[in-house]
Design a protein around this motif. Structure first.
Motif, short mmCIF file in Angstrom:
data_model
loop_
_atom_site.label_atom_id
_atom_site.label_comp_id
_atom_site.label_asym_id
_atom_site.label_seq_id
_atom_site.Cartn_x
_atom_site.Cartn_y
_atom_site.Cartn_z
N LEU A 164 -11.25 37.82 20.47
CA LEU A 164 -12.29 36.82 20.20
C LEU A 164 -12.10 36.19 18.82
O LEU A 164 -12.32 34.98 18.64
CB LEU A 164 -13.67 37.45 20.30
N SER A 167 -9.88 33.35 18.60
CA SER A 167 -10.48 32.12 19.14
C SER A 167 -11.51 31.55 18.18
O SER A 167 -12.22 30.59 18.51
CB SER A 167 -11.15 32.42 20.49
N TRP A 169 -14.09 33.34 16.56
CA TRP A 169 -15.39 34.00 16.53
C TRP A 169 -15.37 35.18 15.56
O TRP A 169 -14.47 36.01 15.60
CB TRP A 169 -15.77 34.51 17.93
N LYS A 260 -13.87 35.58 27.94
CA LYS A 260 -14.37 34.35 28.57
C LYS A 260 -15.84 34.49 28.94
O LYS A 260 -16.65 33.58 28.70
CB LYS A 260 -13.54 34.04 29.82
N ILE A 263 -18.02 34.50 25.67
CA ILE A 263 -18.10 33.17 25.07
C ILE A 263 -19.05 32.27 25.86
O ILE A 263 -19.84 31.51 25.30
CB ILE A 263 -16.70 32.54 24.96
N SER A 267 -22.55 30.75 24.38
CA SER A 267 -22.65 29.29 24.31
C SER A 267 -23.83 28.73 25.09
O SER A 267 -24.06 27.52 25.06
CB SER A 267 -21.34 28.67 24.83
#
Length: 268
Positions: A164, A167, A169, A260, A263, A267
């Motif tokens: 993560l 990506s 985060w 995935k 996230i 979100s």
């Protein structure tokens, strides 16, 4: 020869950083040159280009421009010629040559370099933060995390955290120990908390493998499947006890799939 201060105007449809760096690198070849750099950024429309020309009529100088739009480059070039302004198009020849070589049409979207740099440094910051907050470390600053992963030993918090982080985060991961109340930080930030649980038999296998590689951590019930099942029940109890944690079963799932899902939930 006029050795007074010279003005170089940098006209960009982005921040102007790309042109600035290149021009300054070239200027080092001219010892003693007194150059003032003035940046006109976010020049993305015909109106703004004409505003640039009006400004240049008041204070002349050399113009270096980086415009990704072919239409804007053509307009800029025409106006430079008509007004007898010395100028250099940094992007035009390069983009045209690359278009022929790659046989692809350029996107003509300004600011992509800045976005890529911003995303890169965001990733670096996230990785540094995540490493610093691994396995319950630096818990006093864990509230600055974007996501807090909790769960028992060997459930897979660290590899998921690192994935993560790459990506972008910022992750803090905190171990859950049976019958021990977790740090207060998880109660203050419940919506950030994701509690990882797993099939007890699978976790037992992971822990046995861990002992073979790294030695026995000397924890009671560490590889006992009944004790591990009790750890899972304790995690579920904590999550259900008004803490609003999201429970995620990681059994037989890839890190990519888990990341995935998390996230997507963050979100929302």
């Amino acid at each position: 020869m006029n050795m007074g201060k010279k003005i170089v105007w940098i006209v960009s449809d982005g921040t102007g950083r790309t042109a600035s760096q290149l021009i300054k690198a070239a200027s080092y070849q001219f010892e003693g040159a007194d150059i003032e750099y003035r940046i006109m950024k976010e020049v993305t429309t015909d109106k703004k280009i004409f505003e640039v020309i009006d400004r240049l009529k008041e204070e002349s100088g050399m113009v270096v421009y980086t415009l990704v739009s072919k239409a804007n480059r053509r307009l800029m070039h025409r106006l430079m010629v008509e007004n007898h302004i010395l100028s250099v198009d940094l992007f035009g020849p390069l983009i045209s040559t690359m278009e022929k070589f790659l046989q692809k049409v350029p996107r003509e979207l300004p600011g992509l370099t800045y976005k890529m740099n911003r995303d890169y440094f965001r990733m670096v910051d996230a990785v540094e933060f995540t490493i610093k907050h691994d396995d319950g470390a630096s818990v006093q600053t864990a509230q600055n995390a974007d996501i807090i992963l909790v769960g028992p030993s060997r459930v897979g918090k660290t590899p998921l955290s690192v994935y993560l982080a790459y990506s972008g985060w910022k992750i803090a991961n905190i171990p859950i120990i049976k019958n021990i109340e977790p740090p207060e930080i998880v109660n203050k930030n419940p919506l950030k908390v994701f509690c990882l649980i797993i099939d007890p038999v699978l976790l037992q296998k992971r822990r046995i493998d861990r002992i073979k590689k790294l030695g026995d951590p000397k924890v009671d019930g560490y590889t006992d499947v009944k004790s591990i099942a009790e750890e899972m029940e304790y995690c579920k109890k904590l999550a259900d006890y008004g803490k609003k944690w999201v429970l995620i079963d990681v059994s037989y799932r890839t890190v990519e799939d888990l990341a995935k899902e998390i996230i997507q939930l963050v979100s929302l």
